[in-house]
Write a protein that holds these residues in place. Structure first.
Motif, PDB file in Angstrom:
ATOM      1  N   LEU A 138       0.841  -1.207   0.000  1.00 14.28           N
ATOM      2  CA  LEU A 138       0.000   0.000   0.000  1.00 14.28           C
ATOM      3  C   LEU A 138       0.874   1.254   0.000  1.00 14.28           C
ATOM      4  CD1 LEU A 138      -2.621   1.657   0.459  1.00 14.28           C
ATOM      5  CD2 LEU A 138      -2.370   1.174   2.910  1.00 14.28           C
ATOM      6  N   SER A 145       2.712   6.644  -6.784  1.00 15.57           N
ATOM      7  CA  SER A 145       1.757   7.456  -7.536  1.00 15.57           C
ATOM      8  C   SER A 145       1.944   8.937  -7.208  1.00 15.57           C
ATOM      9  CB  SER A 145       0.326   6.997  -7.286  1.00 15.57           C
ATOM     10  OG  SER A 145      -0.141   7.493  -6.069  1.00 15.57           O
ATOM     11  N   ALA A 235      -2.857  14.603  12.907  1.00 13.68           N
ATOM     12  CA  ALA A 235      -3.359  15.150  11.643  1.00 13.68           C
ATOM     13  C   ALA A 235      -4.238  14.113  10.971  1.00 13.68           C
ATOM     14  CB  ALA A 235      -2.201  15.545  10.740  1.00 13.68           C
TER      15      ALA A 235
ATOM     16  N   ALA B 146      -2.451  10.101  -4.650  1.00 12.12           N
ATOM     17  CA  ALA B 146      -2.235   9.243  -3.483  1.00 12.12           C
ATOM     18  C   ALA B 146      -3.553   8.635  -3.005  1.00 12.12           C
ATOM     19  CB  ALA B 146      -1.571  10.040  -2.359  1.00 12.12           C
ATOM     20  N   ALA B 149      -4.506   5.917  -5.463  1.00 13.42           N
ATOM     21  CA  ALA B 149      -3.639   4.743  -5.324  1.00 13.42           C
ATOM     22  C   ALA B 149      -4.010   3.937  -4.079  1.00 13.42           C
ATOM     23  CB  ALA B 149      -2.175   5.170  -5.271  1.00 13.42           C
ATOM     24  N   ALA B 150      -4.293   4.641  -2.978  1.00 13.88           N
ATOM     25  CA  ALA B 150      -4.667   3.943  -1.743  1.00 13.88           C
ATOM     26  C   ALA B 150      -5.991   3.195  -1.942  1.00 13.88           C
ATOM     27  CB  ALA B 150      -4.781   4.937  -0.586  1.00 13.88           C
ATOM     28  N   ASN B 153      -5.489   0.190  -4.202  1.00 10.15           N
ATOM     29  CA  ASN B 153      -4.784  -0.902  -3.528  1.00 10.15           C
ATOM     30  C   ASN B 153      -5.780  -1.742  -2.718  1.00 10.15           C
ATOM     31  OD1 ASN B 153      -3.431  -1.885  -0.831  1.00 10.15           O
ATOM     32  ND2 ASN B 153      -1.791  -1.808  -2.358  1.00 10.15           N
ATOM     33  N   HIS B 173      -9.083   1.912   5.822  1.00 13.60           N
ATOM     34  CA  HIS B 173      -7.747   1.687   6.357  1.00 13.60           C
ATOM     35  C   HIS B 173      -6.685   2.229   5.392  1.00 13.60           C
ATOM     36  CE1 HIS B 173      -4.271  -0.164   8.154  1.00 13.60           C
ATOM     37  NE2 HIS B 173      -3.970  -0.663   6.967  1.00 13.60           N
ATOM     38  N   ALA B 174      -6.828   1.889   4.113  1.00 14.80           N
ATOM     39  CA  ALA B 174      -5.837   2.339   3.132  1.00 14.80           C
ATOM     40  C   ALA B 174      -5.820   3.866   3.054  1.00 14.80           C
ATOM     41  CB  ALA B 174      -6.148   1.733   1.762  1.00 14.80           C
ATOM     42  N   LEU B 177      -3.859   6.198   5.534  1.00 12.69           N
ATOM     43  CA  LEU B 177      -2.448   6.525   5.269  1.00 12.69           C
ATOM     44  C   LEU B 177      -2.326   7.922   4.660  1.00 12.69           C
ATOM     45  CD1 LEU B 177       0.453   5.151   5.169  1.00 12.69           C
ATOM     46  CD2 LEU B 177      -0.038   4.697   2.771  1.00 12.69           C
ATOM     47  N   VAL B 178      -3.265   8.243   3.777  1.00 15.35           N
ATOM     48  CA  VAL B 178      -3.248   9.556   3.128  1.00 15.35           C
ATOM     49  C   VAL B 178      -3.766  10.638   4.083  1.00 15.35           C
ATOM     50  CG1 VAL B 178      -4.063  10.878   1.134  1.00 15.35           C
ATOM     51  CG2 VAL B 178      -3.587   8.432   0.898  1.00 15.35           C
ATOM     52  N   ARG B 179      -4.844  10.309   4.797  1.00 13.94           N
ATOM     53  CA  ARG B 179      -5.389  11.283   5.761  1.00 13.94           C
ATOM     54  C   ARG B 179      -4.339  11.670   6.791  1.00 13.94           C
ATOM     55  NH1 ARG B 179     -11.400  10.979   5.981  1.00 13.94           N
ATOM     56  NH2 ARG B 179     -12.006   8.988   5.104  1.00 13.94           N
ATOM     57  N   ASP B 180      -3.603  10.666   7.287  1.00 12.41           N
ATOM     58  CA  ASP B 180      -2.637  10.932   8.355  1.00 12.41           C
ATOM     59  C   ASP B 180      -1.552  11.895   7.885  1.00 12.41           C
ATOM     60  OD1 ASP B 180      -4.007   9.266   9.960  1.00 12.41           O
ATOM     61  OD2 ASP B 180      -2.568   7.627   9.939  1.00 12.41           O
ATOM     62  N   VAL B 181      -1.135  11.736   6.644  1.00 10.97           N
ATOM     63  CA  VAL B 181      -0.017  12.543   6.156  1.00 10.97           C
ATOM     64  C   VAL B 181      -0.484  13.901   5.642  1.00 10.97           C
ATOM     65  CG1 VAL B 181       1.781  12.669   4.403  1.00 10.97           C
ATOM     66  CG2 VAL B 181       1.407  10.550   5.642  1.00 10.97           C
TER      67      VAL B 181
END
Lengths: 238, 238
Positions: A138, A145, A235, B146, B149-150, B153, B173-174, B177-181
């Motif tokens: 993942l 990307s 965040a 991103a 892609a998440a 995946n 869940h996937a 990863l984007v939300r956190d960053v």
């Protein structure tokens, strides 16, 4: 021969349009037989993008040569820069082709599939050489990307500006957005993250105080903060 | 009528293969005239993915309804979840289509162009509603890709597992990863970041100490650290 065919094809595409040019037209202009064309290009579309195959080979070799790097994200960003250099080496051709591609839907979808191949190449490298986590594939696909999107944003701006300006510097700038967030320069192994909840003297919000070694990757900082705060990610999207 | 055509088309694609099925075959099976087919689907490929147009409409409406959200990244993540729900609503169809798509190159490129449309829709929202910075369009495109892609995946894992398991939870869940960053939950406006260079008592590396309000988006933290340290980004690729 390959280059002569690509040049003849491109001249004709600009003169008559992509759809109205046949393979017979191309081989006649290049002065070779029809079978020669298909020896070099599986389709008419491939002749519009004659350098991508070589660029993918170069990218793959670069990634293999840097398989031991402690910063795989930096490596894939540098590998994406190879693509930009390929475009920047022939500015006039790149700009004319960009305009042609905007007009022919078939070339746009061809380009999407090329972009997908680059993206997969970068993602495979990240998956094989990034940190081993349950979410390895993942994370690899998300970062790859993001790298491709940053590269293409810089590339498109440069093409729209008629190939003026420093393409490679623009790519470096765009890719720094990805390096800053996902990169591991300095070595993930040296990372130490400590987090303390607290309260700022002025203002009414809660604060977090984080201590990290220089070079700590941001995702590791995020994870450290999240685990320190439990259900209150610093965040997150909660 | 539209649904009957899509069903007839899909039955035939599974029975005879995509390439060997003609539009005439499809309208004969559905018991309608040839022109009816093209009234609903511009091409045979479109009949394989009959729900994407509606899903794009739903996504666009959702984005518009949430244009005022303080967390545009969270909004586009939620919008991506609409696509996953569309797949999850018809697990058998989705899995069979996934297998068909793997076998037909033309369907794969069609799918790439659909994915690109979702990505552009999300990027436009982020560009129009994200923080106004010089790099607004770059940031929007990187985050949108991103997100896609998440999502993809999670979707691919679910499809490969034969549609077993909770698709929406996997997407959540996937996407975390984007939300956190990149996410801005808590409000970017409240962010305050202070950075002090220092040295950890144990260990030999330089450290940075960062103070930020809870809810500060990570990209803002990164920028604060970078500007405090000048040419030494905390997680850059230098």
């Amino acid at each position: 021969m390959r280059e002569a065919l690509a040049e003849a094809a491109f001249e004709l595409f600009l003169e008559r349009g992509f759809e109205r040019t046949t393979v017979d037209d191309i081989v006649a202009r290049a002065g070779v037989g029809r079978r020669s064309f298909f020896r070099y290009f599986p389709s008419k579309e491939d002749a519009v993008f004659p350098d991508h195959e070589g660029c993918l080979v170069e990218m793959t070799a670069y990634l293999e040569a840097n398989a031991g790097s402690p910063d795989p994200v930096g490596t894939v960003c540098d590998a994406a820069g190879i693509v930009m250099r390929m475009y920047a080496a022939k500015p006039d051709f790149s700009v004319q082709r960009y305009r042609l591609t905007r007009e022919v839907p078939g070339l746009r979808t061809y380009e999407l599939s090329v972009v997908r191949r680059y993206e997969r190449t970068l993602a495979n490298h990240l998956r094989d050489h990034g940190p081993e986590t349950a979410d390895g594939s993942l994370r690899a696909e998300v970062i790859a990307s993001a790298v491709v999107a940053a590269h293409n944003n810089a590339l498109r701006s440069w093409l729209r500006a008629g190939g003026e300006g420093n393409a490679e510097a623009a790519a470096d700038h765009a890719l720094s957005l990805v390096r800053d967030v996902w990169g591991t320069a300095g070595g993930a192994g040296a990372a130490a993250v400590g987090v303390l909840p607290g309260r700022l003297p002025e203002g009414d919000g809660e604060v977090v105080i984080m201590v990290a070694r220089k070079g700590t990757p941001v995702w590791r900082v995020v994870r450290g903060i999240e685990s320190a705060l439990g259900a209150s990610p610093v965040a997150g999207g909660a």
